[in-house]
Write a protein that holds these residues in place. Structure first.
Motif, short mmCIF file in Angstrom:
data_model
loop_
_atom_site.label_atom_id
_atom_site.label_comp_id
_atom_site.label_asym_id
_atom_site.label_seq_id
_atom_site.Cartn_x
_atom_site.Cartn_y
_atom_site.Cartn_z
N HIS A 4 2.35 -5.13 5.49
CA HIS A 4 3.48 -6.02 5.66
C HIS A 4 4.54 -5.31 6.50
O HIS A 4 4.98 -4.19 6.15
N LEU A 5 4.99 -5.96 7.57
CA LEU A 5 6.10 -5.41 8.35
C LEU A 5 7.42 -5.72 7.67
O LEU A 5 8.39 -4.96 7.78
N THR A 6 7.49 -6.87 7.01
CA THR A 6 8.59 -7.20 6.12
C THR A 6 7.96 -7.80 4.86
O THR A 6 6.75 -7.98 4.78
N SER A 7 8.77 -8.14 3.90
CA SER A 7 8.22 -8.71 2.67
C SER A 7 7.53 -10.04 2.92
O SER A 7 6.71 -10.48 2.12
N GLN A 8 7.86 -10.71 4.04
CA GLN A 8 7.29 -12.01 4.33
C GLN A 8 6.29 -12.00 5.49
O GLN A 8 5.60 -12.99 5.70
N TRP A 9 6.19 -10.89 6.20
CA TRP A 9 5.40 -10.84 7.43
C TRP A 9 4.29 -9.81 7.29
O TRP A 9 4.54 -8.63 7.08
N GLN A 10 3.05 -10.26 7.39
CA GLN A 10 1.87 -9.40 7.25
C GLN A 10 1.10 -9.37 8.57
O GLN A 10 0.96 -10.40 9.25
N VAL A 11 0.56 -8.21 8.91
CA VAL A 11 -0.19 -8.04 10.16
C VAL A 11 -1.45 -7.23 9.87
O VAL A 11 -1.44 -6.29 9.07
N ASP A 12 -2.55 -7.62 10.53
CA ASP A 12 -3.81 -6.88 10.44
C ASP A 12 -4.33 -6.63 11.85
O ASP A 12 -4.41 -7.55 12.67
N LEU A 13 -4.67 -5.38 12.15
CA LEU A 13 -5.22 -4.99 13.45
C LEU A 13 -6.62 -4.41 13.24
O LEU A 13 -6.81 -3.56 12.37
#
Length: 818
Positions: free
Chosen positions: A477-486
């Protein structure tokens, strides 16, 4: 825009990701969840046998923890990409006696050809998102499943494919199925262009069930019955062992109409042309799934399946003039297959290797198919030698796949991020083989056996290739609401070279009720060994079509070039909505661009085709006119673009003393276009208008499923209405000046159709349930072909992915749980 519906009747109840699921569902090269702590042992998990019959049917639950397309414990409703879940009980409650047809009934994203034809009708292949079976990666407990050895040779979308035949897996052993509707080559490797089907097996420690289903078509043929049993065992309070056995039988169906080539068949003499319809199939399958804690940190696991199938498919009727000395009333050849399919996986995993969770596994599987023909004859041999057998061995085709995986996963905290970072990486080594053995000499000499000549020694081959791949994945999670997968993956193929692919997935939750998700990825599919090396000749009473190995000198005579891997670019963007309690909806738009798509093309006819076939050592019967002889090969013949929009929704309602209802709706808009047609060495287009139509308009413009399940006390009723959108095709002329032309065709529209599926269940006791139901309740059939295209009475478009040709089907089921 062409329409096609993607939905699921249910997102069903499944247990959380126990170590047993994670151990056996560890990813193909690490694409599934990380190993779980040993405290989540098999014995510690609740048994999924403890449920009443009705309660296990069509239960909607968005909190299912999935292991497909993610390396963290993620609920289906929180996934970065669209993942749908179907329980094993829901599959069994469709009345279908094989897994493929059950998924087609439940998932509008999955389709099949109406009638695959010839040897392909003996294998149960499926398609996802309007692409071919080869574009769908199938996993079992997260491990790559081997494909069928049987290549689809007739025209249509599936031509050239050797997809996974999932009907060799016992349905009773399946806990649930997760379907990832997004490109995933960067996570899983080759074939995952359309998406991934991950079949998760049961891991009970007690209990079991037996079930019997019997039914037939409204027309009175196609009797089907299926018996299955599964039991879960406790292994010394440290593990589990699930065992399953299944027997399934289906009889022929016949839907052929009046013959437009030979005239009316002499039915009073017992002969007719029965080619259009389902084959006769008998299948026995067995499976197991097991796990055991060696220590507090290390577990071993294993699972496997074995299936044997005998099948027979009618071919076109031959009139008395073909060989009156042996068949004075004519004859109907039958093609046969005796198949043995197997797969076994063994693995060991742990939770602390220098801080990493680890999983080391080996999977070995294969498919062995022996093809034959009886009630046939070799007319050329009879003319030359004065005798002919009536039964033939046509060929033996086998493949195998040995896969070794090492996956490592670790989470760590970065001070700038609100959640831990999950790092996963690993390696995969795979060896694939493909073997073709020739048939009996009488099956291929002098033109070969009627209906389908055997494979000559010149077509025999024994080929293999090696694949090595490595991947890395980062998720947080970059923020509590924003998730990213690479994710990134590199693979090397010993025959077609290197490929590197990547994927980025993201999700942003504005509120608990509204979220957006998106992904972008590249993908690839290596040509199958069958596409590279298979050659044969296919014969009807009126025409001959030959397939030449793409890398052969004979194929080069008509313009063939070396095959390259397909490459894809995938985009997906979605909106997830939970506006009120118990209502879940999602809208996902996607685009799939495929470059260098492998298709059968470069079709030549007449003298050029005959010369190429003869150069390959394939003989053509002298009774067939030159104009009715064609030859082709597999080629990177086109670039295509598939665009679509999926809408899925589920809603749970309670009516007090009147019971509960789980509603579901699915709508999909889908269109495929050919953006480029390749040219051969002579500068001619590789595809004609018929082949382009197979790629672009043979799947429904839309497919809508709407309905639900009502439950009250001991009663349960499931009702669904499905709309199959129209398809269009370019049909071959059978009569007239353009008969069997490869350039002029009849444009045909297969109109939209509605089907109704209903089942009524009653719990006689807490353990014993009976059910009655009907698929295609109102006995709907597809649009009939025009007169000029009905080859020997075949009434329907065999290559369209629509409602099928059998009409209504009714069934009775009984289930006992213990």
């Amino acid at each position: 825009m062409r329409l096609k519906v993607i939905s699921f009747a249910v997102l069903a109840a499944c247990h959380g990701a126990s170590w047993a699921q994670s151990a056996s569902a560890a990813s193909d090269a690490g694409a599934a969840a990380a190993p779980q702590p040993p405290a989540q042992s098999a014995q510690a998990q609740p048994s999924n046998a403890a449920q009443t019959p009705t309660a296990g049917t069509n239960t909607v639950q968005q909190d299912t923890v999935i292991v497909t397309g993610t390396r963290t414990d993620t609920k289906a409703s929180k996934s970065l990409t669209p993942v749908d879940v179907i329980t094993g009980q829901t599959l069994q409650s469709t009345g279908q006696t094989n897994l493929r047809d059950a998924l087609i009934q439940l998932s509008p994203s999955i389709t099949k050809e109406s009638y695959a034809g010839d040897a392909a009708v003996l294998t149960d292949a499926l398609s996802l998102h309007g692409l071919t079976p080869d574009h769908v990666l199938v996993l079992v407990n997260g491990k790559r499943r081997h494909t069928t050895a049987n290549i689809a040779l007739d025209g249509g979308l599936n031509q050239g494919s050797t997809g996974v035949d999932i009907d060799t897996i016992p349905v009773a052993l399946i806990d649930h199925i997760e379907i990832l509707r997004d490109g995933a080559s960067a996570q899983y490797g080759s074939d995952a262009i359309a998406g991934v089907i991950n079949i998760i097996l049961k891991r009970r420690t007690e209990g079991g069930e037996v079930q019997s289903t019997t039914g037939q078509t409204y027309a009175g043929d196609g009797l089907k019955n299926q018996e299955s049993a599964v039991v879960g065992l406790n292994l010394f309070d440290k593990g589990f062992l699930d065992l399953s056995a299944e027997y399934a039988r289906q009889n022929h169906t016949v839907r052929t109409g009046a013959d437009d080539y030979f005239g009316t068949f002499p039915q009073g003499q017992g002969f007719y042309n029965p080619i259009e319809g389902d084959p006769s199939v008998t299948r026995q399958s067995f499976g197991f799934n097991a796990g055991y804690d060696l220590t507090d940190d290390v577990q071993v696991y294993g699972f496997g399946t074995y299936a044997h199938r005998d099948a027979k498919a009618y071919q076109n009727y031959r009139p008395p003039t073909v060989l009156p000395e042996i068949y004075p009333d004519g004859f109907v050849p039958q093609e046969t297959v005796s198949e043995n399919d197997f797969s076994i996986t063994a693995g060991v995993k742990g939770t602390d290797f220098f801080g990493f969770g680890w999983d080391l596994s080996t999977t070995y599987g294969g498919d062995h198919e022996s093809f034959g023909m009886f009630d046939s004859a070799n007319t050329g041999l009879y003319a030359a030698e004065g005798y002919t057998p009536t039964s033939f061995h046509l060929a033996t085709i086998s493949n195998s796949q040995l896969t070794n995986n090492l996956d490592l996963t670790r989470t760590f905290q970065l001070p700038v991020l609100p959640a831990p970072v999950t790092l996963s990486f690993g390696v995969e080594q795979r060896r694939e083989t493909y073997t073709i053995d020739a048939g009996d000499p009488a099956s291929y000499l002098y033109g070969g056996s009627q209906a389908l000549p055997g494979l000559a020694p010149v077509s025999a081959s024994d080929t293999s290739r090696d694949v090595i791949g490595t991947y890395i994945d980062l998720s947080s999670h970059l923020t509590s609401q924003w998730q990213v997968d690479l994710a990134g993956r590199f693979e090397h193929y010993s025959d077609v070279g290197d490929t590197t692919n990547g994927k980025i997935s993201t999700r942003y939750d504005f509120t608990p009720q509204v979220a957006v998700r998106a992904s972008a990825s590249t993908g690839f599919r290596a040509p199958s060994l069958a596409e590279e090396y298979y050659s044969n000749i296919n014969e009807s009473p009126a025409s001959v079509a030959g397939l030449l190995a793409a890398n052969s000198a004979a194929a080069k005579l008509i313009g063939a070039q070396a095959l390259k891997p397909e490459k894809s670019t995938n985009f997906n963007v979605g909106l997830v909505l939970n506006p009120v309690e118990n209502l879940h909806a999602a809208i996902d738009a996607y685009q799939i661009d495929i470059r260098d798509r492998i298709v059968e093309g470069g079709t030549a006819s007449g003298a050029a085709a005959i010369a190429a076939l003869q150069a390959a050592g394939l003989s053509v019967p002298s009774t067939i006119p030159d104009s009715a002889v064609s030859a082709s090969y597999f080629t990177n013949g086109a670039n295509t673009r598939t665009r679509g929009l999926d809408l899925t929704a589920t809603y749970h309602t309670e009516f007090g003393q009147y019971g509960i209802v789980d509603w579901d709706l699915g709508i999909n808009f889908n269109t495929t276009s050919v953006t480029k047609v390749a040219t051969n060495a002579a500068g001619q287009p590789e595809l004609n208008s018929q082949q382009i139509a197979w790629l672009t308009t043979s799947t429904p413009k839309n497919k809508i499923i709407v309905g639900g399940t009502w439950k009250l006390d001991k009663w349960g009723v499931t009702l669904h209405e499905t709309r199959f959108g129209s398809t269009t095709s370019e049909e071959t002329y059978i009569v007239g000046p353009d008969a069997f032309s490869t350039t002029n065709f009849i444009s045909f529209k297969n109109a939209a159709r509605y089907t109704t599926d209903v089942e009524v269940r009653y719990d006689v006791t807490k353990k014993f349930q009976i059910a009655v139901g009907a698929n295609n309740l109102f006995n709907v059939y597809p649009t009939k072909l025009p007169y000029e295209a009905q080859l020997e009475g075949a009434q329907y478009d065999a290559f369209a992915s629509t409602i099928g040709v059998n009409g209504g089907f009714y069934y009775l089921r009984a289930r006992y749980q213990f």
